[in-house]
Design a protein around this motif. Structure first.
Motif, PDB file in Angstrom:
ATOM      1  N   ALA A 182       0.921  -1.043  -0.015  1.00 32.49           N
ATOM      2  CA  ALA A 182      -0.034   0.145  -0.131  1.00 32.49           C
ATOM      3  C   ALA A 182       0.922   0.997   0.072  1.00 32.49           C
ATOM      4  O   ALA A 182       1.793   1.334   0.929  1.00 32.49           O
ATOM      5  CB  ALA A 182      -0.864  -0.094   1.041  1.00 32.49           C
ATOM      6  N   ILE A 183       0.636   2.050  -0.919  1.00 32.78           N
ATOM      7  CA  ILE A 183       1.326   3.487  -1.067  1.00 32.78           C
ATOM      8  C   ILE A 183       0.347   4.686  -0.640  1.00 32.78           C
ATOM      9  O   ILE A 183      -0.295   4.777  -1.131  1.00 32.78           O
ATOM     10  CB  ILE A 183       1.821   3.654  -2.572  1.00 32.78           C
ATOM     11  N   ALA A 184       0.837   5.131   0.842  1.00 37.07           N
ATOM     12  CA  ALA A 184       0.181   5.944   1.352  1.00 37.07           C
ATOM     13  C   ALA A 184       0.771   7.510   0.758  1.00 37.07           C
ATOM     14  O   ALA A 184       1.678   7.757   1.275  1.00 37.07           O
ATOM     15  CB  ALA A 184      -0.009   5.742   2.585  1.00 37.07           C
ATOM     16  N   VAL A 185      -0.211   8.301   0.109  1.00 39.57           N
ATOM     17  CA  VAL A 185       0.276   9.780  -0.421  1.00 39.57           C
ATOM     18  C   VAL A 185      -0.356  10.804   0.567  1.00 39.57           C
ATOM     19  O   VAL A 185      -1.613  10.827   0.289  1.00 39.57           O
ATOM     20  CB  VAL A 185       0.021   9.913  -1.891  1.00 39.57           C
ATOM     21  N   VAL A 186       0.345  11.304   1.491  1.00 37.97           N
ATOM     22  CA  VAL A 186      -0.208  12.717   2.191  1.00 37.97           C
ATOM     23  C   VAL A 186       0.889  13.758   2.056  1.00 37.97           C
ATOM     24  O   VAL A 186       1.616  13.735   1.306  1.00 37.97           O
ATOM     25  CB  VAL A 186      -0.439  12.224   3.608  1.00 37.97           C
TER      26      VAL A 186
ATOM     27  N   THR B 244      -7.864   5.339   5.994  1.00 42.27           N
ATOM     28  CA  THR B 244      -8.243   4.365   4.814  1.00 42.27           C
ATOM     29  C   THR B 244      -7.270   3.129   5.040  1.00 42.27           C
ATOM     30  O   THR B 244      -7.702   1.971   4.925  1.00 42.27           O
ATOM     31  CB  THR B 244      -8.417   4.817   3.743  1.00 42.27           C
ATOM     32  N   VAL B 245      -5.769   3.497   5.025  1.00 40.10           N
ATOM     33  CA  VAL B 245      -4.936   2.524   4.965  1.00 40.10           C
ATOM     34  C   VAL B 245      -4.901   1.776   6.110  1.00 40.10           C
ATOM     35  O   VAL B 245      -4.657   0.577   6.162  1.00 40.10           O
ATOM     36  CB  VAL B 245      -3.369   3.289   4.580  1.00 40.10           C
ATOM     37  N   GLU B 246      -4.992   2.371   7.169  1.00 44.53           N
ATOM     38  CA  GLU B 246      -5.052   1.355   8.548  1.00 44.53           C
ATOM     39  C   GLU B 246      -6.323   0.647   8.718  1.00 44.53           C
ATOM     40  O   GLU B 246      -6.143  -0.664   9.049  1.00 44.53           O
ATOM     41  CB  GLU B 246      -5.136   2.592   9.637  1.00 44.53           C
TER      42      GLU B 246
ATOM     43  N   VAL C 224       3.725  -1.006   3.712  1.00 44.82           N
ATOM     44  CA  VAL C 224       3.489   0.299   3.431  1.00 44.82           C
ATOM     45  C   VAL C 224       4.603   1.043   3.006  1.00 44.82           C
ATOM     46  O   VAL C 224       5.529   1.162   3.527  1.00 44.82           O
ATOM     47  CB  VAL C 224       2.864   0.749   4.799  1.00 44.82           C
ATOM     48  N   ILE C 225       4.376   1.783   2.044  1.00 45.71           N
ATOM     49  CA  ILE C 225       5.445   2.893   1.477  1.00 45.71           C
ATOM     50  C   ILE C 225       4.661   4.338   1.824  1.00 45.71           C
ATOM     51  O   ILE C 225       3.576   4.535   1.585  1.00 45.71           O
ATOM     52  CB  ILE C 225       5.766   2.768  -0.026  1.00 45.71           C
ATOM     53  N   ALA C 226       5.459   4.949   2.611  1.00 40.96           N
ATOM     54  CA  ALA C 226       4.780   6.310   3.346  1.00 40.96           C
ATOM     55  C   ALA C 226       5.461   7.451   2.436  1.00 40.96           C
ATOM     56  O   ALA C 226       6.851   7.754   2.611  1.00 40.96           O
ATOM     57  CB  ALA C 226       5.077   6.403   4.869  1.00 40.96           C
ATOM     58  N   CYS C 227       4.518   8.230   1.883  1.00 39.42           N
ATOM     59  CA  CYS C 227       5.022   9.604   1.150  1.00 39.42           C
ATOM     60  C   CYS C 227       4.452  10.737   1.887  1.00 39.42           C
ATOM     61  O   CYS C 227       3.344  11.060   1.878  1.00 39.42           O
ATOM     62  CB  CYS C 227       4.495   9.551  -0.222  1.00 39.42           C
TER      63      CYS C 227
ATOM     64  N   VAL D 232      -1.423  -1.362  -4.321  1.00 41.59           N
ATOM     65  CA  VAL D 232      -2.344  -0.089  -4.356  1.00 41.59           C
ATOM     66  C   VAL D 232      -1.722   1.156  -3.882  1.00 41.59           C
ATOM     67  O   VAL D 232      -0.999   1.236  -3.251  1.00 41.59           O
ATOM     68  CB  VAL D 232      -3.781  -0.476  -3.671  1.00 41.59           C
ATOM     69  N   ILE D 233      -2.219   2.408  -4.336  1.00 40.68           N
ATOM     70  CA  ILE D 233      -1.851   3.621  -4.025  1.00 40.68           C
ATOM     71  C   ILE D 233      -3.249   4.432  -3.543  1.00 40.68           C
ATOM     72  O   ILE D 233      -4.572   4.317  -4.058  1.00 40.68           O
ATOM     73  CB  ILE D 233      -1.390   4.244  -5.286  1.00 40.68           C
ATOM     74  N   VAL D 234      -3.112   5.003  -2.429  1.00 43.21           N
ATOM     75  CA  VAL D 234      -3.993   5.633  -1.838  1.00 43.21           C
ATOM     76  C   VAL D 234      -3.635   7.118  -1.765  1.00 43.21           C
ATOM     77  O   VAL D 234      -3.102   7.471  -1.147  1.00 43.21           O
ATOM     78  CB  VAL D 234      -4.466   5.192  -0.509  1.00 43.21           C
TER      79      VAL D 234
END
Length: 307
Positions: free
Chosen positions: A79-83, A99-101, A116-119, A170-172
């Motif tokens: 999961a790629i989380a983009v914030v 959502t990712v959690e 998880v990849i955190a951006c 997936v990317i969120v």
């Protein structure tokens, strides 16, 4: 009951906060234009890449490229989380992170491991605080993402999916629907459904032409010669498409960040204005009460002297 000095100090404090929020609102409004132009410049290339991929995949027929193949079992999900790196943007970051959690907890209950990849700094601190191990982290790039960042993430995703370390990617992120509204998106990066892309592009073209009958069928694109072959072209195009998908999501999220921050700062400015008005009315009532009390004391003292 607060005295006049305390109320005046509170008014001054709120006015100072109002100046800060107003300035941040104006800065975000100025940055929105640049971010929107960047998204507008990236979107046609991304759409053309998807269209080309769909047509090449259709011409190639069946392909054994691992990026197109679904794994038999989904045991590991990336999961790629983009914030954003900064806060003060309303629910911009919280929507993605929660959502990712939730997905992590849901997949964990099904026996699926989530990587998880955190951006963005907010994602790094959020997941680190909850003890969630991160495969990769990126910071100080949320407002101005680079293609190198997208390429690094894409390379990790492609390598992991090809080697079997990940069964789905997936990317969120938050899509900038317009300058004032953002919508949460969860997109599947891998595996790539090339046939679905071809059907979507053909359907869109038929609709634009205003032909309802053709919208339900694939539109013929004519004969195309590929050198050395359609399969080789497809193999070269797939990694580029993954990079472009991730880069477009990063740019889209950067635009949404500025819009969300402008909305949040505008709301804060409006609330500060309302609070100052309320405090000023309260200040005037207290001041008038103090004056009335002093007048009563003077009148009462004068009356006592006359007696």
């Amino acid at each position: 009951m607060p005295n006049l000095h305390d109320i005046q100090r509170r008014i001054n404090s709120v006015n100072s906060t109002k100046q800060i929020t107003r300035t941040m609102e104006m800065v975000s409004a100025a940055k929105i234009r640049k971010a929107t132009e960047r998204v507008a410049a990236t979107t046609p290339y991304s759409d053309s890449m998807a269209e080309m991929l769909g047509h090449v995949a259709e011409s190639a027929g069946g392909s054994e490229n691992p990026l197109l193949q679904e794994h038999d079992e989904v045991k590991n999900v990336l999961a790629i989380a983009v914030v954003s790196d900064r806060g003060l943007a309303g629910g911009f970051n919280a929507n993605v992170l929660r959502t990712v959690e939730k997905q992590i907890k849901k997949l964990s209950a099904e026996g699926v491991d989530t990587h998880v990849i955190a951006c963005g700094k907010k994602a790094i601190s959020y997941f680190s605080f909850r003890g969630i191990e991160l495969d990769m982290v990126f910071k100080d790039l949320s407002a101005d993402p680079t293609f190198d960042e997208a390429a690094t993430i894409a390379q990790r995703a492609i390598t992991g999916y090809t080697n079997g370390d990940y069964d789905k990617v997936v990317i969120v992120y938050n899509h900038a629907k317009n300058a004032a509204e953002q919508t949460l998106r969860t997109e599947t990066i891998l595996p790539i459904d090339a046939s679905a892309l071809a059907r979507e592009e053909d359907f869109s073209k038929a609709l634009e032409a205003g032909v309802a009958a053709e919208a339900e069928e694939n539109v013929s694109t004519g004969d195309v010669d590929f050198e050395p072959s359609a399969e080789d072209v497809l193999d070269s195009l797939l990694p580029a498409y993954v990079k472009m998908m991730i880069y477009h999501a990063l740019v889209d999220s950067a635009c949404g960040e500025q819009g969300a921050r402008r909305n949040a700062m505008k709301s804060a400015t409006d609330n500060a204005t309302e609070m100052v008005e309320t405090l000023e009315r309260y200040y005037n009532r207290v001041r008038q009460g103090a004056i009335t009390t002093e007048i009563n004391e003077i009148v009462g003292g004068a009356a006592a002297l006359e007696e």
